[in-house]
Design a protein around this motif. Structure first.
Motif, mmCIF file in Angstrom:
data_model
loop_
_atom_site.group_PDB
_atom_site.id
_atom_site.type_symbol
_atom_site.label_atom_id
_atom_site.label_comp_id
_atom_site.label_asym_id
_atom_site.label_seq_id
_atom_site.Cartn_x
_atom_site.Cartn_y
_atom_site.Cartn_z
ATOM 1 N N ALA A 268 0.836 -1.206 0.000
ATOM 2 C CA ALA A 268 0.000 0.000 0.000
ATOM 3 C C ALA A 268 0.870 1.255 0.000
ATOM 4 C CB ALA A 268 -0.934 -0.002 1.202
ATOM 5 N N ILE A 269 1.949 1.217 0.788
ATOM 6 C CA ILE A 269 2.870 2.361 0.827
ATOM 7 C C ILE A 269 3.500 2.577 -0.538
ATOM 8 C CG2 ILE A 269 5.031 3.221 1.796
ATOM 9 C CD1 ILE A 269 4.306 1.704 4.379
ATOM 10 N N GLU A 270 3.978 1.481 -1.130
ATOM 11 C CA GLU A 270 4.626 1.596 -2.437
ATOM 12 C C GLU A 270 3.657 2.118 -3.496
ATOM 13 O OE1 GLU A 270 6.973 -1.124 -5.775
ATOM 14 O OE2 GLU A 270 6.661 -1.920 -3.748
ATOM 15 N N GLU A 278 5.129 9.087 -10.092
ATOM 16 C CA GLU A 278 4.868 9.134 -11.526
ATOM 17 C C GLU A 278 4.150 10.426 -11.923
ATOM 18 O OE1 GLU A 278 2.866 5.611 -12.742
ATOM 19 O OE2 GLU A 278 4.635 4.332 -12.456
ATOM 20 N N THR A 279 3.234 10.882 -11.065
ATOM 21 C CA THR A 279 2.537 12.141 -11.351
ATOM 22 C C THR A 279 3.532 13.288 -11.399
ATOM 23 O OG1 THR A 279 0.497 11.368 -10.292
ATOM 24 C CG2 THR A 279 0.760 13.745 -10.564
ATOM 25 N N ARG A 280 4.421 13.334 -10.408
ATOM 26 C CA ARG A 280 5.420 14.419 -10.366
ATOM 27 C C ARG A 280 6.406 14.309 -11.531
ATOM 28 N NH1 ARG A 280 8.303 17.809 -11.012
ATOM 29 N NH2 ARG A 280 9.305 19.295 -9.557
ATOM 30 N N ALA A 281 6.784 13.104 -11.910
ATOM 31 C CA ALA A 281 7.743 12.916 -12.995
ATOM 32 C C ALA A 281 7.191 13.406 -14.324
ATOM 33 C CB ALA A 281 8.141 11.449 -13.099
ATOM 34 N N HIS A 282 5.876 13.287 -14.518
ATOM 35 C CA HIS A 282 5.267 13.685 -15.778
ATOM 36 C C HIS A 282 4.763 15.128 -15.767
ATOM 37 C CE1 HIS A 282 5.185 9.280 -16.293
ATOM 38 N NE2 HIS A 282 5.228 9.560 -17.577
ATOM 39 N N TRP A 283 4.831 15.774 -14.599
ATOM 40 C CA TRP A 283 4.345 17.144 -14.495
ATOM 41 C C TRP A 283 5.340 18.127 -15.100
ATOM 42 C CZ3 TRP A 283 6.598 21.222 -11.638
ATOM 43 C CH2 TRP A 283 5.834 22.390 -11.576
ATOM 44 N N ARG A 284 4.808 19.099 -15.838
ATOM 45 C CA ARG A 284 5.618 20.192 -16.351
ATOM 46 C C ARG A 284 4.888 21.495 -16.063
ATOM 47 N NH1 ARG A 284 8.392 16.574 -16.253
ATOM 48 N NH2 ARG A 284 9.832 15.705 -17.814
ATOM 49 N N MET A 285 5.591 22.487 -15.546
ATOM 50 C CA MET A 285 4.954 23.724 -15.144
ATOM 51 C C MET A 285 4.262 24.401 -16.323
ATOM 52 S SD MET A 285 6.547 26.776 -12.808
ATOM 53 C CE MET A 285 7.759 27.322 -14.017
ATOM 54 N N GLY A 286 2.981 24.711 -16.141
ATOM 55 C CA GLY A 286 2.213 25.395 -17.173
ATOM 56 C C GLY A 286 1.598 24.483 -18.206
ATOM 57 N N ALA A 287 1.904 23.190 -18.150
ATOM 58 C CA ALA A 287 1.372 22.253 -19.139
ATOM 59 C C ALA A 287 0.066 21.646 -18.646
ATOM 60 C CB ALA A 287 2.387 21.143 -19.421
ATOM 61 N N GLN A 288 -0.792 21.266 -19.579
ATOM 62 C CA GLN A 288 -2.025 20.589 -19.231
ATOM 63 C C GLN A 288 -1.706 19.189 -18.733
ATOM 64 O OE1 GLN A 288 -5.225 21.868 -19.262
ATOM 65 N NE2 GLN A 288 -4.175 23.805 -19.654
ATOM 66 N N ARG A 289 -2.492 18.719 -17.780
ATOM 67 C CA ARG A 289 -2.223 17.412 -17.200
ATOM 68 C C ARG A 289 -2.500 16.304 -18.200
ATOM 69 N NH1 ARG A 289 -5.405 14.402 -12.234
ATOM 70 N NH2 ARG A 289 -4.015 12.630 -12.071
ATOM 71 N N THR A 290 -1.582 15.343 -18.252
ATOM 72 C CA THR A 290 -1.765 14.151 -19.097
ATOM 73 C C THR A 290 -1.498 12.917 -18.253
ATOM 74 O OG1 THR A 290 0.543 14.314 -19.841
ATOM 75 C CG2 THR A 290 -1.147 15.332 -21.233
ATOM 76 N N SER A 291 -2.171 12.855 -17.112
ATOM 77 C CA SER A 291 -1.928 11.769 -16.172
ATOM 78 C C SER A 291 -2.362 10.426 -16.739
ATOM 79 C CB SER A 291 -2.667 12.034 -14.861
ATOM 80 O OG SER A 291 -2.542 10.951 -13.990
ATOM 81 N N ARG A 292 -1.637 9.372 -16.377
ATOM 82 C CA ARG A 292 -2.005 8.014 -16.794
ATOM 83 C C ARG A 292 -2.977 7.382 -15.808
ATOM 84 N NH1 ARG A 292 4.014 5.970 -17.075
ATOM 85 N NH2 ARG A 292 3.025 4.424 -15.748
ATOM 86 N N HIS A 293 -3.225 8.096 -14.708
ATOM 87 C CA HIS A 293 -4.039 7.500 -13.638
ATOM 88 C C HIS A 293 -5.469 7.987 -13.730
ATOM 89 C CE1 HIS A 293 -0.228 6.218 -11.990
ATOM 90 N NE2 HIS A 293 0.200 7.465 -12.066
#
Length: 294
Positions: A268-270, A278-293
């Motif tokens: 659960a922790i993992e 993964e959310t933080r790794a794919h985040w780019r400032m000012g970009a629209q979210r493209t989350s896989r989740h």
């Protein structure tokens, strides 16, 4: 584009706006006013403004663009002070970090002249304040959120978009309420947590030892805790309903992680850490979210 900028608040944000306009050749003259005469004098010495005004009203006299770079709690009083010189041809903006309260203050203060006011929030800043730290590049490449209302004049909204774009900003618009909900989550809550973390450590008996051992993680996480306390006092109070809602959601998430730790539930922790990583790794400032989740 503009003959005269009336700058009310000659600190970091206002001073940087004036320098950016000057560098871009968008204004011929800057008349500035700050509550502290020494600040206004220093702004003139540094070339941020060209003329010192003894009052907010006189800073606006003859201006075709006005920027309020004052604490959000001072918005209404400042607009009341300059109301009589505001015309439909004048573009009036602010740089406050909350918008619903600013819009309501503007409607109360300006009444039938509120159409000239375009609420703006440039997503930029530094942990230091003061005109000495103003720089023409502060807004370059940054996002600016405009929160017009039904009463905002179309011509002034267009001019606002044009001036921020000319300064190298990415301009978007949303409602004041949507703005405050979003920034409670991604700006105001992080500041609340950073302030709280530092205070939780400094309140302990061995705080000095702990802080002496802190490294880059602590430095990066708490950087924003060095922000101006008065500015952030006003922001936290102005947006407290949305912020308290986000704080509650954060506490629920933290409690789920703590419960998994108590239970020794490694999977659960993992899973929770993976989602965040993964959310933080794919985040780019000012970009629209493209989350896989989902």
């Amino acid at each position: 584009m503009f003959e005269q900028l009336g700058l009310i608040g000659c600190g970091l944000m206002g001073g940087s706006f004036a320098l950016a306009l000057k560098r871009a050749g968008l204004v011929q003259r800057v008349v500035g006013y700050s509550k502290s005469p020494s600040t206004t004098d220093r702004a003139r010495q540094l070339g941020v403004i060209d003329v010192e005004a003894p009052s907010a009203l006189l800073a606006v006299a003859g201006a075709d663009i006005v920027l309020l770079a004052v604490p959000v709690s001072a918005t209404e009083a400042t607009l009341k002070a300059i109301k009589h010189l505001i015309t439909p041809q004048m573009l009036v903006m602010d740089v406050g970090s909350t918008k619903a309260d600013v819009v309501m203050a503007a409607e109360r203060a300006l009444r039938d002249k509120v159409g000239s006011f375009v609420p703006a929030h440039p997503i930029t800043g530094r942990e230091v304040s003061g005109v000495e730290h103003a720089e023409a590049d502060l807004y370059t490449g940054r996002q600016v959120i405009l929160t017009p209302t039904e009463r905002t004049l179309t011509a002034q909204l267009q001019r606002a978009e044009e001036v921020w774009t000319a300064l190298g900003c990415r301009v978007t618009s949303m409602s004041p309420e949507s703005h405050d909900a979003a920034f409670a989550a991604v700006s105001h809550l992080p500041h609340l947590l950073a302030f709280s973390l530092v205070n939780s450590i400094t309140g302990q008996p061995h705080a000095d030892t702990f802080l002496s051992l802190a490294g880059p993680g602590f430095r990066d996480f708490t950087r924003i805790a060095a922000s101006d306390p008065k500015v952030w006092r006003d922001i936290l109070l102005a947006n407290r309903e949305e912020l308290l809602a986000q704080s509650s959601l954060f506490q629920q998430t933290l409690q789920r992680l703590e419960q998994a730790m108590r239970e020794g539930n490694a999977q659960a922790i993992e899973d929770m850490l993976t989602l965040a990583s993964e959310t933080r790794a794919h985040w780019r400032m000012g970009a629209q979210r493209t989350s896989r989740h989902k």
